[in-house]
Enzyme design. Structure first.
Site, mmCIF file in Angstrom:
data_model
loop_
_atom_site.group_PDB
_atom_site.id
_atom_site.type_symbol
_atom_site.label_atom_id
_atom_site.label_comp_id
_atom_site.label_asym_id
_atom_site.label_seq_id
_atom_site.Cartn_x
_atom_site.Cartn_y
_atom_site.Cartn_z
ATOM 1 N N HIS A 177 0.860 -1.186 0.000
ATOM 2 C CA HIS A 177 0.000 0.000 0.000
ATOM 3 C C HIS A 177 0.895 1.234 0.000
ATOM 4 O O HIS A 177 1.816 1.341 0.823
ATOM 5 C CB HIS A 177 -0.928 0.003 1.211
ATOM 6 C CG HIS A 177 -1.964 -1.082 1.166
ATOM 7 N ND1 HIS A 177 -2.292 -1.857 2.265
ATOM 8 C CD2 HIS A 177 -2.727 -1.539 0.148
ATOM 9 C CE1 HIS A 177 -3.216 -2.734 1.913
ATOM 10 N NE2 HIS A 177 -3.499 -2.562 0.644
ATOM 11 N N GLU A 186 1.744 3.199 3.220
ATOM 12 C CA GLU A 186 2.192 2.414 4.367
ATOM 13 C C GLU A 186 3.667 2.045 4.159
ATOM 14 O O GLU A 186 4.005 0.931 3.781
ATOM 15 C CB GLU A 186 1.338 1.154 4.530
ATOM 16 C CG GLU A 186 -0.139 1.463 4.801
ATOM 17 C CD GLU A 186 -1.007 0.211 4.855
ATOM 18 O OE1 GLU A 186 -0.435 -0.901 4.927
ATOM 19 O OE2 GLU A 186 -2.245 0.353 4.808
ATOM 20 N N GLU A 214 1.196 -6.036 10.516
ATOM 21 C CA GLU A 214 0.840 -4.630 10.686
ATOM 22 C C GLU A 214 1.779 -4.076 11.751
ATOM 23 O O GLU A 214 1.733 -4.485 12.908
ATOM 24 C CB GLU A 214 -0.621 -4.506 11.128
ATOM 25 C CG GLU A 214 -1.635 -5.117 10.177
ATOM 26 C CD GLU A 214 -1.895 -4.246 8.954
ATOM 27 O OE1 GLU A 214 -1.430 -3.082 8.934
ATOM 28 O OE2 GLU A 214 -2.574 -4.734 8.027
#
Length: 533
Positions: free
Chosen positions: A90, A93, A325
């Protein structure tokens, strides 16, 4: 914030096992754009050309190279496992992108003085892919998160065409006609060319280790897909059954686990990373409404999505990928990069060692010793096959314990092997995988089969299908007699195992007539019939 400062100081102090990077090339106080990245990977791979190579797996929408740095000190790569770490899928990110850039430098500089890194590079091939979405990164910018623990979404999540690359892969539960993005196609072709065993995908926006499946057969999306398939079959009884299974009152915001056949391995790898991280294992690092027990989650249990990269890696290539994450902010200030580096360095190195768990080996022809490519292997009790490479190699990450390995290859007798994977469940105590080279016997028909056997074929009325294509394993079979029987039942009731050479045909089939013809006549008749279709 105080906890993170203390954590950073502790990591800076305790650097005897993982020495701090003394970087004279890369800065920790800035994000490196595409030009910076390109200059860096070209220069450092030239400097360490004895253990590195630089290659591109393709180009982005806007023509930027998708650079990968390959690192290993192994000379003979046969049976040596390949792993990969992918960042910046992404665009907004980028913490994973920066971690991979610094990890490249760290591994190469430490390779000359750190025994832990030397051992890693002597047993593993590491592919580091900093940016899968360089276009999206160039279109994004950092922003300080509100109250530090809130996510932000400044910039472009998708690629230059605004496509979310982590929703762009073929999905096992939900097939959808689509035109795949060039970055996705590049990764798909990459997976076909390199037999990756393990993988990490680095993201931002939360703090958790996420494992497959992300997609689920319980989703309304999947059920609607099956309903559409039923409509095409014109089977109304089945149609009403499918309709009744779709409850309009069900809240699609409530998700359930969607587990792989190797769920124990995925949970273990996710937990190993989370537990090595200073805060991830606590399960509430970002103060979200949902807590992650132990800092891990099944993807579909968190929220369902189709077309994820980790699902595709596992289902199509048996590559065990988990999604990390790593930052509560999607695009945190550059001043925070150093903190994320120290939080994740040890977990990253610990994860790379886990590829040495389980089994590996080569499947070979017992008579010639030649490797057998594309042999199918399966751990019995796990509904998931994996194949050998063109060199006959295979790998399977397994936890310690007893297993049964089934091996099958075209033209060979199948084989089931009882084995026990040694080792400890402690992720820090990883030795090496069990090496198991497997010899398969070429299939040899009984002598009576070659001389006397009639080969029986089942032809279903209205289907014109033949089961079990002639096994031309011996030239003498060219003139064998073939009996053809018509059968009233559906052809789908018969599989490969229904071939028989030692039972009278009347005892197996309800004969509606037979004809005895030569093989050459049979082939000619079939060709003529096919030409009329």
């Amino acid at each position: 914030m105080e906890v993170r400062i203390v954590t950073t100081l502790l990591f800076m102090i305790t650097t005897t096992y993982y020495p701090r990077v003394q970087s004279d090339k890369l800065s920790f106080d800035t994000y490196h754009n595409y030009d910076d990245l390109t200059k860096f990977v070209k220069k450092i791979t030239e400097e360490y050309s004895n253990i590195t190579s630089l290659y591109s797996i393709g180009k982005s929408v806007q023509g930027r190279e998708l650079w990968v740095v390959k690192i290993t000190s192994v000379i003979d790569l046969l049976t040596v496992p390949n792993i990969k770490i992918v960042g910046n899928i992404h665009g907004n990110e980028p913490i994973g992108r920066e971690l991979i850039i610094h990890l490249i430098e760290y591994l190469l500089k430490e390779s000359v003085k750190n025994s832990t890194i030397q051992s890693l590079l002597q047993t593993t091939v590491i592919h580091l892919f900093p940016s899968m979405n360089p276009d999206g990164f160039e279109m994004s910018r950092p922003k300080t998160c509100i109250h530090d623990h809130r996510t932000n979404s400044v910039g472009n999540r998708g690629n230059a065409r605004m496509a979310d690359l982590n929703r762009d892969f073929p999905d096992i539960f939900y097939y959808k006609e689509r035109s795949y993005q060039p970055e996705t196609k590049a990764v798909v072709n990459w997976l076909k060319s390199v037999p990756f065993v393990m993988s990490l995908s680095l993201h931002g926006g939360s703090l958790v280790a996420n494992y497959p499946y992300d997609s689920s057969s319980n989703s309304t999306q999947y059920k609607m897909k099956k309903l559409n398939e039923t409509l095409q079959l014109n089977n109304f009884d089945l149609l009403f059954s499918k309709l009744s299974s779709i409850d309009p009152s069900v809240n699609d915001n409530v998700f359930y686990e969607s587990l792989t056949p190797d769920d124990d391995v995925f949970r273990y790898l996710a937990s190993a990373y989370a537990n090595a991280h200073p805060t991830m294992h606590k399960g509430y690092g970002c103060k979200e409404s949902v807590e992650f027990k132990g800092g891990i989650t099944n993807g579909a249990a968190w929220y369902e999505t189709s077309g994820s990269m980790q699902d595709y890696n596992y289902e199509m290539h048996d590559c065990v990928e988990i999604t990390l994450e790593l930052s509560c902010c999607k695009y945190p200030p550059a001043s925070d990069i150093i903190t994320y580096w120290y939080e994740n360095l040890e977990p990253l190195l610990l994860w790379t060692k886990q590829v040495q768990r389980g089994i590996k080996g080569i499947v070979m022809d017992r008579q010639t010793g030649a490797p057998i490519s594309n042999a199918k292997l399966m751990i019995l009790g796990r509904d998931k096959t994996f194949n050998t490479t063109e060199n006959g190699e295979y790998w399977k990450v397994l936890l310690p314990g007893p297993y049964k390995l089934h091996v099958d290859a075209r033209g060979y007798e199948s084989k089931t092997i009882h084995l026990k994977v040694p080792g400890s469940m402690d992720p820090h105590k990883v030795d090496k995988p069990l090496t198991l080279n497997i010899m398969l016997e070429p299939y040899q028909p009984e002598p009576s089969t070659v001389r006397n056997t009639n080969l029986y074929y089942v032809v279903s009325r209205g289907h014109s299908e033949l089961t079990d294509v002639l096994r031309l394993t011996n030239p003498k079979m060219e003139h064998s007699t073939v009996n053809i029987y018509e059968l009233g039942s559906d052809i789908s009731d018969f599989g490969e195992d229904d071939y028989t050479d030692d039972v009278e045909p009347q005892s197996v089939l309800s004969s509606a007539g037979s004809a005895s013809i030569t093989l050459s006549s049979l082939i000619l008749a079939l060709w003529c019939y096919a030409s009329l279709l």
